[in-house]
Design an enzyme around this catalytic site. Structure first.
Site, PDB file in Angstrom:
ATOM      1  N   ILE A  91       0.812  -1.224   0.000  1.00  0.00           N
ATOM      2  CA  ILE A  91       0.000   0.000   0.000  1.00  0.00           C
ATOM      3  C   ILE A  91       0.843   1.271   0.000  1.00  0.00           C
ATOM      4  O   ILE A  91       0.304   2.377  -0.073  1.00  0.00           O
ATOM      5  CB  ILE A  91      -0.957   0.031   1.213  1.00  0.00           C
ATOM      6  CG1 ILE A  91      -0.176  -0.082   2.528  1.00  0.00           C
ATOM      7  CG2 ILE A  91      -2.005  -1.056   1.100  1.00  0.00           C
ATOM      8  CD1 ILE A  91      -1.041   0.087   3.773  1.00  0.00           C
ATOM      9  N   GLU A  93       5.238   3.002  -0.385  1.00  0.00           N
ATOM     10  CA  GLU A  93       6.679   2.818  -0.523  1.00  0.00           C
ATOM     11  C   GLU A  93       7.371   4.149  -0.282  1.00  0.00           C
ATOM     12  O   GLU A  93       6.879   5.204  -0.691  1.00  0.00           O
ATOM     13  CB  GLU A  93       7.017   2.297  -1.923  1.00  0.00           C
ATOM     14  CG  GLU A  93       8.484   1.990  -2.133  1.00  0.00           C
ATOM     15  CD  GLU A  93       8.748   1.343  -3.484  1.00  0.00           C
ATOM     16  OE1 GLU A  93       9.922   1.040  -3.766  1.00  0.00           O
ATOM     17  OE2 GLU A  93       7.782   1.140  -4.250  1.00  0.00           O
ATOM     18  N   ASP A 207      10.471  14.691  12.492  1.00  0.00           N
ATOM     19  CA  ASP A 207       9.926  14.568  11.136  1.00  0.00           C
ATOM     20  C   ASP A 207       8.401  14.726  11.161  1.00  0.00           C
ATOM     21  O   ASP A 207       7.682  13.988  10.488  1.00  0.00           O
ATOM     22  CB  ASP A 207      10.319  13.214  10.527  1.00  0.00           C
ATOM     23  CG  ASP A 207      10.131  13.180   9.012  1.00  0.00           C
ATOM     24  OD1 ASP A 207      10.133  14.264   8.384  1.00  0.00           O
ATOM     25  OD2 ASP A 207       9.977  12.077   8.456  1.00  0.00           O
TER      26      ASP A 207
END
Length: 243
Positions: A91, A93, A207
């Site tokens: 789903i 990458e 992040d």
């Protein structure tokens, strides 16, 4: 209330007697005249007290001793994930690896599995990512399931968020899918709640972005992807690197 022994004194320079020297200097340089100071004496003293407390340097917080893990400490060496999960469907990458949707056989629940190539360059980051996820427990943090080593890859199993990430929602903004002010406030509140929890454990995510804020159909908002996260310790209480 201010507890210092200070009196209103119209004959003094500032309108007060008994002021600490730094308060008196601050009041003189403020431009507040004597009459205003006397007429609003209590409010002015409380402001001076507040400013004084804010300027005093706090003692640096001592980070408690943090347990450090090796990657081998975090792996499930007992179970074979190929026997635990089925119906793998890719789903997503990214630079770190691939993400699959799978079914946990025992519970018949959907889960997400992040498959990451293991090498000497990323072993330290992976160890930090997994240890932080494994030792975090908060409604606004993605739920960790387990970690496996399979043919040179690390399989990181976690809960599946069926509505994807916040970026997906924002990209639909022009297609009449618009968040209300209340929904925006809710997402911010839940994200900040998770972030506050992370910080309380002396951890930094490094992040935070809409890609890493996940949503599900039950209304949950959760922080994910700790690939760049760092654990502060007594020896390393700051980070100066750029990610």
């Amino acid at each position: 209330m201010v507890q210092k022994c200070i009196h209103v004194d119209f004959n003094s320079t500032t309108g007060f007697s008994g002021l600490p020297p730094e308060w008196e200097a601050r009041l003189v340089s403020s431009g507040i005249d004597k009459e205003d100071a006397v007429n609003n004496s209590q409010a002015l003293l409380e402001v001076l007290d507040f400013v004084d407390k804010g300027e005093k340097k706090e003692q640096p917080e001592v980070i408690p001793e943090i347990k450090e893990y090796l990657l081998t400490d975090l792996l499930n060496k007992t179970d074979n994930p190929m026997e635990l999960f089925e119906n793998f469907e890719k789903i997503g990458e990214g630079a770190a690896g691939e993400v699959f949707l799978a079914i946990e056989k025992q519970s018949n629940q959907k889960i997400a599995i992040k498959k990451i190539d293991l090498n000497k360059e990323n072993v330290k980051l992976l160890t930090t990512e997994i240890s932080i996820m494994k030792t975090s427990s908060h409604p606004s943090i993605i739920h960790y399931i387990d970690t496996y080593s399979v043919e040179g890859k690390i399989w990181l199993a976690m809960e599946f968020m069926d509505c994807g990430c916040l970026t997906d929602v924002l990209e639909e903004w022009t297609n009449d899918v618009q968040l209300s002010e209340g929904e925006i406030a809710y997402i911010c509140r839940e994200s900040l709640s998770g972030l506050a929890y992370i910080h309380s454990l002396y951890r930094i995510h490094r992040d935070i972005k809409s890609d890493n804020i996940l949503l599900n159909s039950a209304g949950a908002v959760k922080i994910a992807d700790f690939g760049y996260a760092a654990q502060l310790t007594q020896n390393k209480s700051k980070r100066i690197t750029v990610v």
